[in-house]
Write an enzyme that holds these catalytic residues in place. Structure first.
Site, PDB file in Angstrom:
ATOM      1  N   HIS A 196      38.368  16.329 -77.632  1.00 28.79           N
ATOM      2  CA  HIS A 196      38.886  17.260 -76.621  1.00 28.79           C
ATOM      3  C   HIS A 196      40.284  16.909 -76.130  1.00 28.79           C
ATOM      4  O   HIS A 196      40.630  17.217 -74.989  1.00 28.79           O
ATOM      5  CB  HIS A 196      37.939  17.327 -75.406  1.00 28.79           C
ATOM      6  CG  HIS A 196      36.705  18.135 -75.674  1.00 28.79           C
ATOM      7  ND1 HIS A 196      35.572  18.028 -74.915  1.00 28.79           N
ATOM      8  CD2 HIS A 196      36.423  19.061 -76.608  1.00 28.79           C
ATOM      9  CE1 HIS A 196      34.643  18.846 -75.374  1.00 28.79           C
ATOM     10  NE2 HIS A 196      35.143  19.485 -76.412  1.00 28.79           N
ATOM     11  N   TYR A 215      41.438  14.162 -75.171  1.00 21.34           N
ATOM     12  CA  TYR A 215      41.513  13.086 -74.181  1.00 21.34           C
ATOM     13  C   TYR A 215      42.235  11.886 -74.804  1.00 21.34           C
ATOM     14  O   TYR A 215      42.524  11.863 -75.999  1.00 21.34           O
ATOM     15  CB  TYR A 215      40.117  12.665 -73.707  1.00 21.34           C
ATOM     16  CG  TYR A 215      39.324  13.742 -72.990  1.00 21.34           C
ATOM     17  CD1 TYR A 215      39.948  14.867 -72.460  1.00 21.34           C
ATOM     18  CD2 TYR A 215      37.952  13.631 -72.836  1.00 21.34           C
ATOM     19  CE1 TYR A 215      39.219  15.854 -71.800  1.00 21.34           C
ATOM     20  CE2 TYR A 215      37.216  14.609 -72.174  1.00 21.34           C
ATOM     21  CZ  TYR A 215      37.856  15.719 -71.667  1.00 21.34           C
ATOM     22  OH  TYR A 215      37.128  16.681 -71.025  1.00 21.34           O
ATOM     23  N   ARG A 253      25.407  26.732 -78.752  1.00 21.48           N
ATOM     24  CA  ARG A 253      24.728  27.741 -77.903  1.00 21.48           C
ATOM     25  C   ARG A 253      23.389  28.151 -78.509  1.00 21.48           C
ATOM     26  O   ARG A 253      23.094  29.322 -78.709  1.00 21.48           O
ATOM     27  CB  ARG A 253      25.637  28.941 -77.652  1.00 21.48           C
ATOM     28  CG  ARG A 253      25.322  29.647 -76.335  1.00 21.48           C
ATOM     29  CD  ARG A 253      26.424  30.560 -75.865  1.00 21.48           C
ATOM     30  NE  ARG A 253      26.872  31.487 -76.867  1.00 21.48           N
ATOM     31  CZ  ARG A 253      26.213  32.566 -77.263  1.00 21.48           C
ATOM     32  NH1 ARG A 253      25.053  32.860 -76.713  1.00 21.48           N
ATOM     33  NH2 ARG A 253      26.694  33.352 -78.192  1.00 21.48           N
ATOM     34  N   ALA A 285      24.270  22.844 -73.890  1.00 18.48           N
ATOM     35  CA  ALA A 285      24.929  22.815 -72.581  1.00 18.48           C
ATOM     36  C   ALA A 285      24.618  24.118 -71.859  1.00 18.48           C
ATOM     37  O   ALA A 285      23.809  24.152 -70.931  1.00 18.48           O
ATOM     38  CB  ALA A 285      26.428  22.607 -72.752  1.00 18.48           C
ATOM     39  N   ARG A 286      25.202  25.225 -72.339  1.00 10.99           N
ATOM     40  CA  ARG A 286      24.947  26.505 -71.669  1.00 10.99           C
ATOM     41  C   ARG A 286      23.481  26.936 -71.739  1.00 10.99           C
ATOM     42  O   ARG A 286      22.933  27.392 -70.726  1.00 10.99           O
ATOM     43  CB  ARG A 286      25.877  27.579 -72.249  1.00 10.99           C
ATOM     44  CG  ARG A 286      27.330  27.360 -71.851  1.00 10.99           C
ATOM     45  CD  ARG A 286      28.268  28.156 -72.705  1.00 10.99           C
ATOM     46  NE  ARG A 286      28.264  27.683 -74.079  1.00 10.99           N
ATOM     47  CZ  ARG A 286      28.907  28.273 -75.078  1.00 10.99           C
ATOM     48  NH1 ARG A 286      29.590  29.382 -74.845  1.00 10.99           N
ATOM     49  NH2 ARG A 286      28.878  27.766 -76.294  1.00 10.99           N
ATOM     50  N   CYS A 322      20.582  32.113 -72.628  1.00  9.19           N
ATOM     51  CA  CYS A 322      22.002  32.216 -72.295  1.00  9.19           C
ATOM     52  C   CYS A 322      22.592  33.444 -72.986  1.00  9.19           C
ATOM     53  O   CYS A 322      22.249  33.739 -74.129  1.00  9.19           O
ATOM     54  CB  CYS A 322      22.689  30.946 -72.795  1.00  9.19           C
ATOM     55  SG  CYS A 322      24.475  31.027 -72.831  1.00  9.19           S
ATOM     56  N   CYS A 362      28.238  34.455 -71.708  1.00  8.61           N
ATOM     57  CA  CYS A 362      29.312  35.103 -70.933  1.00  8.61           C
ATOM     58  C   CYS A 362      30.340  34.084 -70.446  1.00  8.61           C
ATOM     59  O   CYS A 362      31.459  34.439 -70.087  1.00  8.61           O
ATOM     60  CB  CYS A 362      28.720  35.836 -69.739  1.00  8.61           C
ATOM     61  SG  CYS A 362      27.814  34.742 -68.608  1.00  8.61           S
TER      62      CYS A 362
HETATM   63  C1  LIG Z   1      30.236  24.448 -67.271  1.00  5.17           C
HETATM   64  C2  LIG Z   1      30.605  23.607 -68.442  1.00  5.17           C
HETATM   65  C3  LIG Z   1      31.349  22.463 -68.273  1.00  5.17           C
HETATM   66  C4  LIG Z   1      31.692  21.672 -69.366  1.00  5.17           C
HETATM   67  N1  LIG Z   1      32.388  20.521 -69.179  1.00  5.17           N
HETATM   68  C5  LIG Z   1      32.630  19.702 -70.229  1.00  5.17           C
HETATM   69  C6  LIG Z   1      33.282  18.449 -70.056  1.00  5.17           C
HETATM   70  O1  LIG Z   1      33.650  18.084 -68.943  1.00  5.17           O
HETATM   71  N2  LIG Z   1      33.483  17.678 -71.159  1.00  5.17           N
HETATM   72  C7  LIG Z   1      33.072  18.067 -72.395  1.00  5.17           C
HETATM   73  O2  LIG Z   1      33.256  17.341 -73.359  1.00  5.17           O
HETATM   74  N3  LIG Z   1      32.466  19.250 -72.595  1.00  5.17           N
HETATM   75  C8  LIG Z   1      32.231  20.065 -71.545  1.00  5.17           C
HETATM   76  N4  LIG Z   1      31.613  21.264 -71.746  1.00  5.17           N
HETATM   77  C9  LIG Z   1      31.346  21.689 -73.118  1.00  5.17           C
HETATM   78  C10 LIG Z   1      29.958  21.285 -73.560  1.00  5.17           C
HETATM   79  O3  LIG Z   1      29.856  19.882 -73.641  1.00  5.17           O
HETATM   80  C11 LIG Z   1      29.636  21.868 -74.938  1.00  5.17           C
HETATM   81  O4  LIG Z   1      30.430  21.268 -75.920  1.00  5.17           O
HETATM   82  C12 LIG Z   1      29.857  23.365 -75.029  1.00  5.17           C
HETATM   83  O5  LIG Z   1      29.363  24.002 -73.881  1.00  5.17           O
HETATM   84  C13 LIG Z   1      29.164  23.924 -76.260  1.00  5.17           C
HETATM   85  O6  LIG Z   1      27.793  23.664 -76.186  1.00  5.17           O
HETATM   86  P1  LIG Z   1      26.724  24.841 -75.892  1.00  5.17           P
HETATM   87  O7  LIG Z   1      26.989  25.862 -76.932  1.00  5.17           O
HETATM   88  O8  LIG Z   1      25.389  24.199 -76.002  1.00  5.17           O
HETATM   89  O9  LIG Z   1      27.035  25.343 -74.530  1.00  5.17           O
HETATM   90  C14 LIG Z   1      31.283  22.056 -70.664  1.00  5.17           C
HETATM   91  C15 LIG Z   1      30.523  23.209 -70.818  1.00  5.17           C
HETATM   92  C16 LIG Z   1      30.187  23.983 -69.731  1.00  5.17           C
HETATM   93  C17 LIG Z   1      29.357  25.215 -69.944  1.00  5.17           C
HETATM   94  S1  SF4 Z   2      26.750  31.664 -67.182  1.00  2.64           S
HETATM   95 FE1  SF4 Z   2      26.532  32.833 -69.052  1.00  2.64          FE
HETATM   96  S2  SF4 Z   2      27.245  31.412 -70.656  1.00  2.64           S
HETATM   97 FE2  SF4 Z   2      26.883  30.174 -68.859  1.00  2.64          FE
HETATM   98  S3  SF4 Z   2      24.817  29.454 -69.120  1.00  2.64           S
HETATM   99 FE3  SF4 Z   2      24.689  31.282 -67.874  1.00  2.64          FE
HETATM  100  S4  SF4 Z   2      24.326  32.930 -69.298  1.00  2.64           S
HETATM  101 FE4  SF4 Z   2      25.050  31.183 -70.494  1.00  2.64          FE
END
Ligand SMILES: Cc1cc2nc3c(=O)[nH]c(=O)nc-3n(C[C@H](O)[C@H](O)[C@H](O)COP(=O)(O)O)c2cc1C
Ligand code: SF4
Length: 529
Positions: free
Chosen positions: A8, A10, A132, A154-155, A178, A181
């Site tokens: 990312h 960093y 996702r 995450a989401r 999820c 959005c």
């Molecule tokens: C609200 C939110 C905050 C996030 N903050 C970080 C973060 O601080 N560092 C990080 O590496 N990824 C962060 N992510 C990304 C998640 O680690 C993840 O890579 C991304 O949401 C894709 O995964 P998913 O499809 O399961 O949501 C964040 C995601 C969300 C939704």
């Molecule tokens: S706000 Fe939208 S993208 Fe985030 S977790 Fe909820 S439904 Fe998923």
């Protein structure tokens, strides 16, 4: 688990990247040198934590972002091999955050899979990735095909923290999927508390005591009439039903879902229908909730119904005028047809070159422009903002919107206000110079503000003026204050949580008072000692 973050953009990722790492010492230059800092941080972290917890490393599987689904690996595999067995867990992501964190408009479930295929063959340590994932079938496929050992979410776990348990118990219909959005991410972008469209309890666990699965039983034997089955009405019905109230949900139309049913028909918006589907599925399990379709109610009907509580959730409609600095103003003669997103969603499309004027700034302007391009129209998206869909930047959609629209052949014009439409041309004014220009167009779609559909509510209020109503009256969601879908599900849930519960208006939320001055003085005193 302790994480070492080597992705990312960093600091550690910058050491790995030859473009950012220009050092001439043992931490720069060769691949081995650039990998040295990450290696040392992993080793020192492992020493520090001992066997108390695991050390995970987040690392991108590709070197550079380019075309979706076509990884450019560069030296990633070689680099990974140098570190392969050091951590206890590899958390593998990718370089393109607009794909990793992709909004469902542009990115579907499992988008990281093509990037992941080589990783497990290079390490003996377990590998986790994201994408996702809400579908158990897709998760199982990823595990069985050997692409990953664990599914990260995450989401999906913001939308439903009980997702793994529901899968384990075979309660797939209870999963609150999820919708992609990224409203949750907008909270992160704006540094405000995170909200979730699907899970209104998100962020309210502590200060309101809301639980994503459990809700207090009803306090009385009341009958609640909810009018309007959009996201607010459906969520109120679901949560009140779960509390055990007798609920009647009346919907004027022939289908449930309100705005989400309509919006989900627009390009890229299909997953938004989950807001409706989850709730409708849950209502089917609640014998104490009666649903009435095709039931447009008058104030007199509501009075006659005999409910103890009436909540109006009749939504909002897009306006045909435009908001200026201080007031709404007309932008065409009453005889000149001006369309809104509601018209488009209901099947009334312009027939010639069209200007979509977007002063809303979120997803709707771009989505309508895309819909009209699909219909073969020549489309110019005009916005008074300096960027197209500026609010969609908070959700990460903005990273993709302009390129996506340009790719579809939509013309983009920023920093222009709408002055007038005469049916043949649109007159615009530059936001900075005031200079006017015209665009030849026979169609105009205004994506501006929405007005509450509150006739029933105000009608009932008028009846209340003649004498006290035999029920409590409230309005929720877009009918109260048009906003994003997350605000509607939140409003519906809050109504259900608060019914028959004494709310201290002076302190409606739990909070802690911290005297920052005293804390600081104490910290200084401790430091001095
Ligand atoms: C609200 C939110 C905050 C996030 N903050 C970080 C973060 O601080 N560092 C990080 O590496 N990824 C962060 N992510 C990304 C998640 O680690 C993840 O890579 C991304 O949401 C894709 O995964 P998913 O499809 O399961 O949501 C964040 C995601 C969300 C939704
Ligand atoms: S706000 Fe939208 S993208 Fe985030 S977790 Fe909820 S439904 Fe998923």
């Amino acid at each position: 688990m302790v994480y070492v973050y080597a992705t990312h953009g960093y600091l550690l990722a910058n050491f790995l990247d030859p473009e950012t790492n220009t050092r001439g010492d043992e931490y720069g230059g060769s691949l081995e040198n650039r990998t040295r800092l990450v290696r040392e941080v992993i080793e020192e972290t492992k020493d520090a934590v001992g066997d108390r917890c695991a050390v995970a490393v987040r690392f991108a599987a590709d070197e550079r972002a380019d075309v979706d689904g076509q990884p450019i690996l560069g030296e990633r595999r070689e680099m990974f091999a140098l570190l392969a067995d050091l951590p206890d867990l590899w958390d593998i992501n990718i370089q393109d955050y607009s794909l990793e964190m992709g909004a469902s408009r542009f990115v579907k479930e499992g988008a990281l899979e093509p990037y992941m295929r080589w990783v497990r063959s290079v390490t003996t340590k377990p590998v986790v990735t994201v994408g996702r994932y809400t579908s158990p079938d897709a998760m199982v496929r990823m595990l069985r095909s050997g692409v990953t050992d664990l599914i990260g979410a995450a989401r999906p776990s913001i939308a439903d923290p009980y997702l793994p348990m529901k899968i384990a118990e075979g309660r797939l219909e209870d999963i609150r999927e999820c919708i992609g959005c990224n409203v949750c991410y907008s909270g992160d972008s704006l540094s405000v508390p995170i909200r979730c469209t699907q899970n209104p309890t998100m962020g309210e666990e502590w200060r309101q005591g809301w639980h994503p699965e459990r809700i207090a039983p009803r306090a009385t034997d009341s009958l609640v009439l909810i009018v309007g089955a959009g996201p607010a009405g459906l969520e109120a019905a679901r949560a009140l039903g779960r509390r055990g109230y007798r609920v009647a949900l009346a919907e004027a139309g022939k289908v449930l879902g309100g705005r989400v049913t309509r919006e989900a028909t627009l390009p890229g918006m299909r997953e938004y229908i989950r807001v409706r589907d989850y709730r409708v599925q849950q209502l089917q399990k609640l014998p104490n909730v009666e649903v009435y379709l095709d039931s447009r109610l008058t104030p007199e009907d509501v009075l006659e119904f005999g409910a103890d509580h009436v909540v109006i959730a009749t939504g909002a409609r897009w306006r045909r005028d435009v908001f200026g600095p201080k007031r709404f103003y007309p932008i065409a003669d009453p005889t000149t047809p001006v369309l809104t997103p509601d018209d488009i969603m209901e099947g009334t499309l312009p027939t010639g070159p069209t200007v979509v004027f977007d002063s809303d700034g979120y997803y709707m302007g771009g989505v309508i422009a895309e819909r009209l391009r699909q219909a073969g129209l020549s489309v110019t998206l005009v916005t008074p903002a300096d960027r197209v869909s500026p609010w969609a930047e908070e959700t990460g959609e903005g990273w993709r919107v302009p390129g996506h629209l340009i790719g579809l052949g939509v013309e983009l014009l920023t920093a222009h206000g709408l002055v007038w439409f005469d049916g043949q041309k649109v007159t615009l004014a530059c936001e900075h110079s005031g200079r006017e220009k015209t665009l030849a167009a026979t169609g105009l779609v205004v994506v501006g503000q929405r007005a509450p559909v509150d006739g029933l509510y105000t009608g009932l209020q008028a009846l209340a003026g003649e004498g006290p109503l035999p029920f409590t009256l409230a309005r929720i969601g877009d009918c109260d204050a048009p906003a994003i879908i997350a605000a509607a599900t939140y409003a519906g849930h809050r109504y259900a949580q608060d019914l028959d519960r004494p709310v201290d208006l002076d302190q409606p939320l739990r909070h802690e008072k911290i005297d920052v001055g005293a804390e600081l003085a104490l910290a200084w005193q401790r430091a001095a000692e």
